[in-house]
Scaffold this motif. Structure first.
Motif, short mmCIF file in Angstrom:
data_model
loop_
_atom_site.label_atom_id
_atom_site.label_comp_id
_atom_site.label_asym_id
_atom_site.label_seq_id
_atom_site.Cartn_x
_atom_site.Cartn_y
_atom_site.Cartn_z
N ALA A 201 0.96 -1.18 -0.18
CA ALA A 201 -0.06 -0.17 0.37
C ALA A 201 0.56 1.03 -0.46
O ALA A 201 1.92 1.23 -0.07
N VAL A 203 0.71 4.75 1.40
CA VAL A 203 -0.41 5.65 2.31
C VAL A 203 -0.18 7.67 1.78
O VAL A 203 1.28 7.67 2.79
N GLN A 204 -0.80 8.06 1.73
CA GLN A 204 -0.19 9.77 1.94
C GLN A 204 -1.15 10.48 2.78
O GLN A 204 -2.27 10.33 2.92
N PHE A 210 -1.34 11.05 8.31
CA PHE A 210 -0.33 10.63 8.36
C PHE A 210 -0.04 9.60 9.74
O PHE A 210 -0.17 7.96 9.52
N ASN A 215 -2.59 3.74 10.06
CA ASN A 215 -1.10 3.91 9.27
C ASN A 215 0.48 3.65 9.24
O ASN A 215 0.55 3.50 8.08
N LYS A 218 0.25 -0.17 8.08
CA LYS A 218 0.31 0.01 7.37
C LYS A 218 1.36 -0.47 6.44
O LYS A 218 1.52 -0.71 5.55
N VAL A 219 2.23 0.82 6.44
CA VAL A 219 3.60 0.75 5.90
C VAL A 219 4.82 0.44 6.59
O VAL A 219 5.37 -0.34 5.60
#
Length: 239
Positions: A201, A203-204, A210, A215, A218-219
């Motif tokens: 993914a 994410v931004q 953020f 998030n 996810k990163v």
């Protein structure tokens, strides 16, 4: 502004991006972070135009970009001052530098606190000093957009803080900065917009969006406890 639309890119059998849309505002610091091998440096090379991909719409209103890679080949037999001054020889027809250009180099070396090393040969400098020398070249290049691949990776804590403050000052002067870093505290300190890249993914968002547990998970694939107080972030991984 730098705008990327419909970016799909694979490296061999590895799919790095699929229909990525990204906008980075002028005069801001965009921070790119994430795990190793997820295409962060590739993204900078695409933005700089070093890697060209058909079918991708890339718009930039920057007049001049300067891409500072993480690994740079250094010349032998020239001083730090001469190395930074070489930024003004990008035009192959230029045979001399002006008094103003030399003064600008000196002022930049003083700002980075390495002016005392100006007469030292490049091959004698430490890795941290070389990192600062490259940043000096970026600063005197006249670019209104700096693409920086881990510009603080070889620096001690004092210099990391100093560089983050300098970069933040540059954005206040209207210079657009896009920086890759693995240091989330540094990212939080100087970033305006954030792009987190994982294997699954992208994410931004702005700072308040953020830096959430969801998030960051996810990163990085880790569970974080996130606390933000007085413009400081406190991160702790949770088992």
């Amino acid at each position: 502004m730098i705008s990327i639309k419909n970016l799909t890119f694979s490296f061999g059998s590895k799919n790095l991006y699929e229909n990525l849309n990204l906008e980075m505002q002028s005069g801001q610091m965009t921070v790119i972070t994430g795990l190793n091998g997820t295409g962060k440096t590739t993204l900078l090379r695409i933005i700089s135009g070093e890697i060209k991909i058909g079918g991708v719409k890339i718009f930039s209103d920057c007049k001049k970009m300067f891409f500072l890679p993480q690994k740079v080949s250094y010349p032998v037999g020239i001083t730090l001052f001469e190395y930074v001054l070489s930024a003004f020889y990008s035009n192959s027809f230029k045979w001399f530098t002006t008094k103003y250009e030399k003064q600008k180099v000196l002022e930049t070396l003083e700002l980075l606190e390495i002016s005392d090393r100006k007469d030292i040969y490049v091959e004698k400098l430490s890795s941290g000093e070389l990192q600062l020398a490259n940043l000096a070249i970026a600063m005197v290049s006249g670019a209104d957009c700096l693409l920086l691949d881990e510009p603080t990776s070889n620096l001690d804590l004092k210099n990391q803080v100093k560089i983050s403050k300098i970069l933040k000052t540059l954005t206040k002067k209207g210079i657009t900065c896009v920086m890759i870093t693995h240091d989330l505290n540094l990212a939080f300190e100087c970033g305006d917009y954030f792009v987190g890249i994982s294997k699954n993914a992208v994410v931004q968002g702005i700072k308040s969006e953020f830096f959430s547990s969801e998030n960051l998970n996810k990163v990085f694939g880790l569970n974080f406890n996130v606390e933000i107080e007085n413009e400081k972030i406190y991160l702790k991984t949770i088992d």
